[in-house]
Design an enzyme around this catalytic site. Structure first.
Site, mmCIF file in Angstrom:
data_model
loop_
_atom_site.group_PDB
_atom_site.id
_atom_site.type_symbol
_atom_site.label_atom_id
_atom_site.label_comp_id
_atom_site.label_asym_id
_atom_site.label_seq_id
_atom_site.Cartn_x
_atom_site.Cartn_y
_atom_site.Cartn_z
ATOM 1 N N SER A 144 0.871 -1.183 0.000
ATOM 2 C CA SER A 144 0.000 0.000 0.000
ATOM 3 C C SER A 144 0.902 1.225 0.000
ATOM 4 O O SER A 144 2.091 1.131 0.339
ATOM 5 C CB SER A 144 -0.837 -0.022 1.283
ATOM 6 O OG SER A 144 -1.473 1.209 1.504
ATOM 7 N N TYR A 155 -1.851 -1.298 10.532
ATOM 8 C CA TYR A 155 -1.927 -1.383 9.069
ATOM 9 C C TYR A 155 -0.617 -0.898 8.436
ATOM 10 O O TYR A 155 -0.023 -1.592 7.601
ATOM 11 C CB TYR A 155 -3.110 -0.548 8.562
ATOM 12 C CG TYR A 155 -3.366 -0.744 7.080
ATOM 13 C CD1 TYR A 155 -4.012 -1.881 6.617
ATOM 14 C CD2 TYR A 155 -2.960 0.209 6.144
ATOM 15 C CE1 TYR A 155 -4.238 -2.077 5.257
ATOM 16 C CE2 TYR A 155 -3.186 0.022 4.790
ATOM 17 C CZ TYR A 155 -3.830 -1.122 4.350
ATOM 18 O OH TYR A 155 -4.050 -1.318 3.002
HETATM 19 N N1 LIG Z 1 -8.770 -0.379 -1.056
HETATM 20 C C1 LIG Z 1 -7.734 0.400 -0.837
HETATM 21 O O1 LIG Z 1 -7.844 1.647 -0.836
HETATM 22 C C2 LIG Z 1 -6.364 -0.240 -0.617
HETATM 23 C C3 LIG Z 1 -5.238 0.587 -0.720
HETATM 24 C C4 LIG Z 1 -3.982 0.022 -0.555
HETATM 25 C C5 LIG Z 1 -3.851 -1.336 -0.311
HETATM 26 N N2 LIG Z 1 -4.956 -2.120 -0.212
HETATM 27 C C6 LIG Z 1 -4.753 -3.555 0.022
HETATM 28 O O2 LIG Z 1 -5.357 -4.279 -1.031
HETATM 29 C C7 LIG Z 1 -5.607 -5.630 -0.605
HETATM 30 C C8 LIG Z 1 -6.997 -6.053 -1.044
HETATM 31 O O3 LIG Z 1 -7.955 -5.299 -0.307
HETATM 32 P P1 LIG Z 1 -9.243 -4.649 -0.982
HETATM 33 O O4 LIG Z 1 -9.065 -3.190 -0.924
HETATM 34 O O5 LIG Z 1 -9.562 -5.321 -2.251
HETATM 35 O O6 LIG Z 1 -10.336 -4.990 0.162
HETATM 36 P P2 LIG Z 1 -11.595 -5.948 0.208
HETATM 37 O O7 LIG Z 1 -12.050 -5.910 1.631
HETATM 38 O O8 LIG Z 1 -12.577 -5.592 -0.848
HETATM 39 O O9 LIG Z 1 -10.975 -7.395 -0.127
HETATM 40 C C9 LIG Z 1 -10.145 -8.077 0.786
HETATM 41 C C10 LIG Z 1 -10.502 -9.568 0.783
HETATM 42 O O10 LIG Z 1 -9.609 -10.236 1.713
HETATM 43 C C11 LIG Z 1 -10.384 -11.208 2.414
HETATM 44 N N3 LIG Z 1 -9.758 -11.558 3.686
HETATM 45 C C12 LIG Z 1 -9.755 -10.841 4.840
HETATM 46 N N4 LIG Z 1 -9.119 -11.519 5.803
HETATM 47 C C13 LIG Z 1 -8.695 -12.691 5.253
HETATM 48 C C14 LIG Z 1 -7.975 -13.803 5.739
HETATM 49 N N5 LIG Z 1 -7.577 -13.868 7.021
HETATM 50 N N6 LIG Z 1 -7.704 -14.826 4.884
HETATM 51 C C15 LIG Z 1 -8.135 -14.786 3.601
HETATM 52 N N7 LIG Z 1 -8.834 -13.758 3.083
HETATM 53 C C16 LIG Z 1 -9.103 -12.716 3.897
HETATM 54 C C17 LIG Z 1 -11.739 -10.549 2.605
HETATM 55 O O11 LIG Z 1 -12.757 -11.509 2.883
HETATM 56 C C18 LIG Z 1 -11.931 -9.838 1.262
HETATM 57 O O12 LIG Z 1 -12.606 -10.680 0.329
HETATM 58 C C19 LIG Z 1 -5.383 -5.622 0.911
HETATM 59 O O13 LIG Z 1 -4.130 -6.191 1.198
HETATM 60 C C20 LIG Z 1 -5.399 -4.141 1.258
HETATM 61 O O14 LIG Z 1 -4.659 -3.860 2.420
HETATM 62 C C21 LIG Z 1 -6.220 -1.596 -0.353
#
Ligand SMILES: NC(=O)c1ccc[n+]([C@@H]2O[C@H](COP(=O)([O-])OP(=O)(O)OC[C@H]3O[C@@H](n4cnc5c(N)ncnc54)[C@H](O)[C@@H]3O)[C@@H](O)[C@H]2O)c1
Length: 281
Positions: A144, A155
């Site tokens: 991130s 985080y």
């Molecule tokens: N959305 C943003 O703005 C953003 C920005 C930077 C980084 N990220 C990173 O992107 C990645 C994906 O997140 P997203 O934004 O698509 O969110 P999201 O919540 O839409 O998807 C995350 C998925 O991970 C699953 N998950 C959670 N805990 C879990 C576990 N213990 N084992 C297996 N699966 C698990 C959830 O059920 C969900 O389906 C994450 O690592 C997040 O930190 C997101």
């Protein structure tokens, strides 16, 4: 990897958001899929979608923070497909609250580091030896911009660690002359369901009462939720991930303007001056 068709990708966190978009994009490139998520319903939908797109796909309910669960994911992947080529260690959670005045409770540290950092560590442990053996592979770890900008939150700690181990892995593989590629994905805001995870710490992870949110925390939560809602479409990030795998690019920065904000920090570090006040993520 310049050719993906007919090869196999593992995507964690594939039920929602970016992981779901990676699954769609890699299926469109003709890859077979091993999809993993802790949430069963959306995982099934993602598998059905991939099969409807004409590729082979299995779904494995997985808790990426749990060693045995990740062992089972690898066993299922190797049972269904001869080879795994691409591994997207992507599952992640924001934590109950993204760090407010250094106030993060112990259960949150354990949950967020467990999913965001240990999920990547286990992903390396169970898939990397196999990738190194056949040599036609690529690992994409989701960090991130929070992995580059300081904040006192579980985080940020997890995402800094993911940047460090991913860059370290890249350098080690280069030194060893490996043909396995490595990418580090560092998005800013992306329109996914991540904000919901702020409030959804599983009871199994942290039994008992959740952290009480102050009015200031609540306002901050609303602010962050709005930023996420107005973020980039996950499909845009998925296209960049696909291209990074094919072109063997290490850094994936979907928000170039955000990256520019690192410059004052690096200047201050090099000059040894105290950190400037700024908005904390
Ligand atoms: N959305 C943003 O703005 C953003 C920005 C930077 C980084 N990220 C990173 O992107 C990645 C994906 O997140 P997203 O934004 O698509 O969110 P999201 O919540 O839409 O998807 C995350 C998925 O991970 C699953 N998950 C959670 N805990 C879990 C576990 N213990 N084992 C297996 N699966 C698990 C959830 O059920 C969900 O389906 C994450 O690592 C997040 O930190 C997101």
């Amino acid at each position: 990897m310049d050719q993906l068709t007919g090869k196999t990708a593992v995507v964690t966190g594939a039920g929602s958001g970016m992981g779901r978009a990676f699954a769609r994009r890699l299926a469109a490139a003709g890859m077979n899929l091993v999809l993993a998520d802790i949430t069963e319903g959306p995982l099934k939908e993602a598998v059905n979608e991939a099969v409807a797109a004409g590729v082979k796909a299995i779904g494995v309910r997985t808790d990426v923070s749990d060693a045995a669960s990740m062992d089972a994911l690898a066993a299922a992947a190797f049972g269904a497909f001869d080879r795994v080529n691409v591994v997207c260690n992507n599952a992640g959670v924001a934590g109950t609250f993204m760090g407010s005045g250094g106030r993060v409770d112990t259960a949150d540290w354990a949950w967020v580091l467990g999913v965001n950092l240990w999920g990547v560590i286990h992903g390396h442990r169970v898939f990397l030896p196999h990738l190194l053996e056949h040599g036609d592979g690529h690992i994409v770890n989701t960090s991130s911009m929070a992995g580059h900008l300081p904040a006192h939150s579980a985080y940020a700690a997890s995402k800094w660690a993911v940047v460090g181990i991913t860059e370290g892995l890249y350098l080690q593989l280069q030194q060893a002359g490996s043909t396995v590629g490595v990418s580090c994905l560092c998005p800013g805001w992306v329109a996914t369901n991540i904000a919901a995870s702020i409030r959804e710490r599983p009871e199994a992870v942290a039994p008992g009462p959740h952290l009480e949110l102050s009015a200031e925390d609540e306002a901050r939560y609303e602010f962050v939720t709005e930023l996420v809602r107005s973020g980039l479409p996950p499909e845009h990030v998925a296209d960049m991930v696909h291209d990074a795998i094919v072109e063997n690019k290490f850094w994936i920065f979907p928000h170039p303007d955000f990256v520019q904000s690192l410059e004052p920090r690096f200047r201050s570090v090099l000059a040894g001056t105290n950190p400037e006040p700024r908005l904390l993520g």
